[in-house]
Design a protein around this motif. Structure first.
Motif: not given
Ligand code: AHG
Ligand code: MN
Ligand code: MN
Length: 303
Positions: A121-122, A92-94, A16, A72
């Motif tokens: 990343d998050s 995703t948590e980006y 990802d 994403l």
């Protein structure tokens, strides 16, 4: 020849993350094409109170659309957006911070400008630069160059239009101890510490290099070393450049290349952001010179 996707795979990046870096990187050809029709200024101001160029708005809208559709990214902060953008459909948590077009006042002069991106990343966009998972910038010069770090050094790639790949240009890039500097701001507004820093450069045979495009001026550091600075001033003690969109991604990359970034007193990458459009004084470049600058700042504050 090594292409960007393969390089990211050999670094062990998750699919990802690779997809996210690639989807943004692949917009650069589209952005480059848009320059022809978007050469002037808009009448609108960005959240920092600066007049927007047509390309600031164009690149911002385009990237937000593509990033949103990618699924994403959970959260995005852009230099051109007053508020943080949330994508509820993300898988995703980006979290992404971006300066869609840096150096945009130079578009009408055809000097080099670029796009700056940082990825967490998050956990949202208000995080210190040291927590970045990856950062990259592109530079529209004779080549469209992409410089990336996923925390494993710094590599540069050039866009091969014919084969539609980013090809490896330089690997394991380091910032040498160069002798050139650039500084923003008005001399009459400089603070005493900054005047001492500039005096040090002048007394020690440094030459001046300053284009007005942060991303282009920082890119030089990867070849020649030296310093880019935009200091705090009497009018703006916190400087002009933005912590989230400019200082942190470039600071992350230059640090990964063995250089450093400071506001004169502390490593900028350690600053916990309080607000999205927060600014900071910046000194970025060769490690030894940054140490000297911090020494000048600490000795100035004693007297
Ligand atoms: P942006 O084009 O994203 O608004 O950033 C402009 C920044 C930076 O790229 C550059 O180094 C600096 O502002 C130039 O400022 P001055 O024109 O005040 O020198
Ligand atoms: Mn900028
Ligand atoms: Mn910008």
């Amino acid at each position: 020849m090594l292409i960007l996707r393969k390089y990211l795979e050999t670094c062990g990046c998750e699919p990802d993350l690779i997809a996210l870096i690639r989807v943004i990187a692949r917009q650069m050809e589209t952005i480059r094409k848009a320059f022809l029709e978007n050469q002037t200024f808009e009448k609108t101001q960005n959240p920092s109170g600066e007049l927007q160029t047509q390309m600031d708005v164009w690149a911002d809208e385009h990237l937000i659309k593509v990033i949103g559709e990618s699924g994403l990214v959970r959260e995005l902060a852009s230099e051109e957006q007053a508020d943080i953008v949330r994508f509820e459909n993300s898988r995703t948590e980006y979290c992404v911070v971006m300066d869609p077009l840096d150096g945009s006042s130079l578009i009408s002069t055809n000097l080099a400008v670029g796009t700056i991106v940082g990825i967490y990343d998050s956990g949202g966009v208000l995080q210190p630069g040291s927590k970045l998972r990856a950062a990259f910038y592109t530079l529209f010069g004779p080549l469209t160059v992409l410089v990336v770090s996923v925390g494993k050094g710094v590599q540069s790639f050039a866009w091969d239009q014919e084969n539609e790949h980013y090809l490896l240009l330089r690997t394991g890039i380091t910032v040498p101890e160069g002798k050139q500097y650039g500084t923003g701001g008005l001399r009459k507004e400089w603070l005493p510490e900054h005047i001492k820093v500039i005096d040090y450069f002048d007394e020690n045979g440094f030459k001046i290099r300053y284009s007005g495009s942060f991303v282009a001026d920082c890119h030089q550091l990867l070849t020649y070393g030296g310093i880019y600075s935009y200091p705090g001033s009497k009018k703006n003690p916190d400087g002009k450049l933005r912590l989230l969109f400019e200082a942190n991604p470039l600071g992350f990359i230059i640090t990964q290349a063995g250089g450093r970034i400071t506001d004169g007193k502390r490593n900028i990458l350690d600053i916990v952001p309080e607000k999205q459009h927060q600014t900071t004084p910046i000194y970025i470049g060769s490690k030894g010179i940054i140490e000297k600058i911090e020494e000048i700042f600490s000795s100035s504050s004693i007297f």
